[in-house]
Design a protein around this motif. Structure first.
Motif, mmCIF file in Angstrom:
data_model
loop_
_atom_site.group_PDB
_atom_site.id
_atom_site.type_symbol
_atom_site.label_atom_id
_atom_site.label_comp_id
_atom_site.label_asym_id
_atom_site.label_seq_id
_atom_site.Cartn_x
_atom_site.Cartn_y
_atom_site.Cartn_z
ATOM 1 N N SER A 85 3.270 7.242 9.799
ATOM 2 C CA SER A 85 4.620 6.675 9.678
ATOM 3 C C SER A 85 4.618 5.195 10.030
ATOM 4 O O SER A 85 5.239 4.384 9.335
ATOM 5 C CB SER A 85 5.602 7.424 10.577
ATOM 6 O OG SER A 85 5.804 8.726 10.082
ATOM 7 N N GLN A 86 3.917 4.830 11.092
ATOM 8 C CA GLN A 86 3.835 3.421 11.472
ATOM 9 C C GLN A 86 3.079 2.626 10.408
ATOM 10 O O GLN A 86 3.443 1.488 10.108
ATOM 11 C CB GLN A 86 3.156 3.254 12.841
ATOM 12 C CG GLN A 86 3.966 3.760 13.991
ATOM 13 C CD GLN A 86 3.779 5.263 14.227
ATOM 14 O OE1 GLN A 86 3.138 5.963 13.465
ATOM 15 N NE2 GLN A 86 4.359 5.747 15.299
ATOM 16 N N GLN A 87 2.035 3.220 9.861
ATOM 17 C CA GLN A 87 1.268 2.550 8.812
ATOM 18 C C GLN A 87 2.165 2.269 7.604
ATOM 19 O O GLN A 87 2.144 1.176 7.040
ATOM 20 C CB GLN A 87 0.072 3.410 8.373
ATOM 21 C CG GLN A 87 -0.942 3.674 9.444
ATOM 22 C CD GLN A 87 -1.918 2.541 9.628
ATOM 23 O OE1 GLN A 87 -2.100 1.707 8.748
ATOM 24 N NE2 GLN A 87 -2.545 2.490 10.789
ATOM 25 N N LEU A 88 2.962 3.265 7.225
ATOM 26 C CA LEU A 88 3.853 3.092 6.074
ATOM 27 C C LEU A 88 5.002 2.145 6.397
ATOM 28 O O LEU A 88 5.447 1.389 5.531
ATOM 29 C CB LEU A 88 4.376 4.448 5.608
ATOM 30 C CG LEU A 88 3.311 5.384 5.014
ATOM 31 C CD1 LEU A 88 3.900 6.751 4.714
ATOM 32 C CD2 LEU A 88 2.660 4.786 3.787
ATOM 33 N N ASN A 89 5.491 2.183 7.639
ATOM 34 C CA ASN A 89 6.553 1.252 8.034
ATOM 35 C C ASN A 89 6.080 -0.196 7.895
ATOM 36 O O ASN A 89 6.876 -1.087 7.599
ATOM 37 C CB ASN A 89 7.003 1.501 9.470
ATOM 38 C CG ASN A 89 7.844 2.740 9.592
ATOM 39 O OD1 ASN A 89 8.370 3.267 8.610
ATOM 40 N ND2 ASN A 89 7.974 3.240 10.809
ATOM 41 N N ALA A 90 4.806 -0.420 8.130
ATOM 42 C CA ALA A 90 4.272 -1.773 8.011
ATOM 43 C C ALA A 90 4.302 -2.272 6.566
ATOM 44 O O ALA A 90 4.223 -3.474 6.330
ATOM 45 C CB ALA A 90 2.849 -1.818 8.552
ATOM 46 N N LEU A 91 4.410 -1.345 5.613
ATOM 47 C CA LEU A 91 4.481 -1.742 4.205
ATOM 48 C C LEU A 91 5.870 -2.226 3.811
ATOM 49 O O LEU A 91 6.042 -2.890 2.794
ATOM 50 C CB LEU A 91 4.086 -0.566 3.299
ATOM 51 C CG LEU A 91 2.666 -0.025 3.470
ATOM 52 C CD1 LEU A 91 2.465 1.178 2.573
ATOM 53 C CD2 LEU A 91 1.634 -1.095 3.191
ATOM 54 N N VAL A 92 6.874 -1.866 4.604
ATOM 55 C CA VAL A 92 8.250 -2.269 4.332
ATOM 56 C C VAL A 92 8.503 -3.584 5.056
ATOM 57 O O VAL A 92 8.171 -3.723 6.223
ATOM 58 C CB VAL A 92 9.250 -1.194 4.820
ATOM 59 C CG1 VAL A 92 10.670 -1.637 4.577
ATOM 60 C CG2 VAL A 92 8.976 0.130 4.136
ATOM 61 N N ARG A 93 9.131 -4.505 4.386
ATOM 62 C CA ARG A 93 9.389 -5.813 5.003
ATOM 63 C C ARG A 93 10.897 -6.040 5.115
ATOM 64 O O ARG A 93 11.476 -6.779 4.336
ATOM 65 C CB ARG A 93 8.748 -6.905 4.181
ATOM 66 C CG ARG A 93 7.246 -6.791 4.190
ATOM 67 C CD ARG A 93 6.604 -7.975 3.518
ATOM 68 N NE ARG A 93 5.171 -7.817 3.537
ATOM 69 C CZ ARG A 93 4.483 -7.168 2.616
ATOM 70 N NH1 ARG A 93 5.088 -6.608 1.610
ATOM 71 N NH2 ARG A 93 3.174 -7.070 2.705
ATOM 72 N N PRO A 94 11.539 -5.410 6.105
ATOM 73 C CA PRO A 94 12.988 -5.590 6.226
ATOM 74 C C PRO A 94 13.369 -7.014 6.608
ATOM 75 O O PRO A 94 14.462 -7.456 6.326
ATOM 76 C CB PRO A 94 13.395 -4.604 7.316
ATOM 77 C CG PRO A 94 12.161 -4.373 8.097
ATOM 78 C CD PRO A 94 11.015 -4.542 7.144
ATOM 79 N N ALA A 95 12.491 -7.756 7.250
ATOM 80 C CA ALA A 95 12.820 -9.119 7.656
ATOM 81 C C ALA A 95 13.027 -10.021 6.448
ATOM 82 O O ALA A 95 13.744 -11.005 6.516
ATOM 83 C CB ALA A 95 11.730 -9.685 8.545
#
Length: 195
Positions: free
Chosen positions: A37-47
């Motif tokens: 989940s953390q690995q995939l979250n790193a693929l999303v760039r909400p900033a």
């Protein structure tokens, strides 16, 4: 986003050292699969989209409704996920071959033979001691390794199935099973190795 634990050198000593083998598999799983989940979250760039103040208006966990970009997911699978899985598969396959090969260097061979000879010379009277007939010979290390490989392959299957389910949910993947996707990747990326 590393994900890949260093691939160990494939030697029989690696396989017969169950602690080293398990440590490699545990480290590899924890660095990628356990933190998927953390690995995939790193693929999303909400900033890149800016901060949304409404995201803090709810108390409690929110469902991650955003699907990750398909190119990012594909790159993650191609460059991190599948190579890590392949490294673990290579180690397990190599150790399975070692477990089924003759083992002339087993240090316990002499000890096992002596125990077996002592057992043959024992006088057993099960009327006096019903447990006196029991004899549990020491297992050869190839049998211990075979059992370890069987256990680790079962664990690997569970871990990969769980990881793949998370990827399907977050990346909007189809209904393919992890085995099919992994084998398709392996076939596509297979490079003959020099002998």
């Amino acid at each position: 986003m590393s994900g890949q634990a260093g691939r160990p050198q494939l030697t029989p000593q690696l396989c017969f050292s169950s602690a080293t083998l398990r440590d490699f598999l545990r480290l590899s799983r924890s660095s990628l699969d356990d933190s998927i989940s953390q690995q995939l979250n790193a693929l999303v760039r909400p900033a890149g989209q800016g901060f949304d103040p409404a995201s803090t208006s709810q108390l409690g966990p929110r469902r991650l409704g955003h699907i990750i970009d398909s190119r990012s997911c594909a790159a993650f699978k191609e460059k991190i996920l599948f190579p890590t899985w392949q490294a673990r598969s290579d180690v397990l396959n190599y150790c399975a071959v070692v477990a089924t090969s003759p083992d002339p260097d087993d240090p316990d061979t002499t000890l096992r033979e002596a125990e077996t000879e002592r057992d043959r010379q024992r006088i057993v009277d099960e009327r006096l001691d019903p447990y006196s007939g029991r004899f549990f010979p020491r297992e050869p290390r190839t049998e211990i390794l075979t059992n370890l490989i069987r256990q680790e392959r079962a664990i690997e299957n569970i871990v990969r199935r769980r990881t793949w389910a998370t990827i399907q949910e977050r990346c909007g993947e189809g209904t393919s099973e992890w085995e099919a996707a992994f084998h398709a990747w392996a076939k596509k990326s297979w490079v003959p190795r020099a002998s």
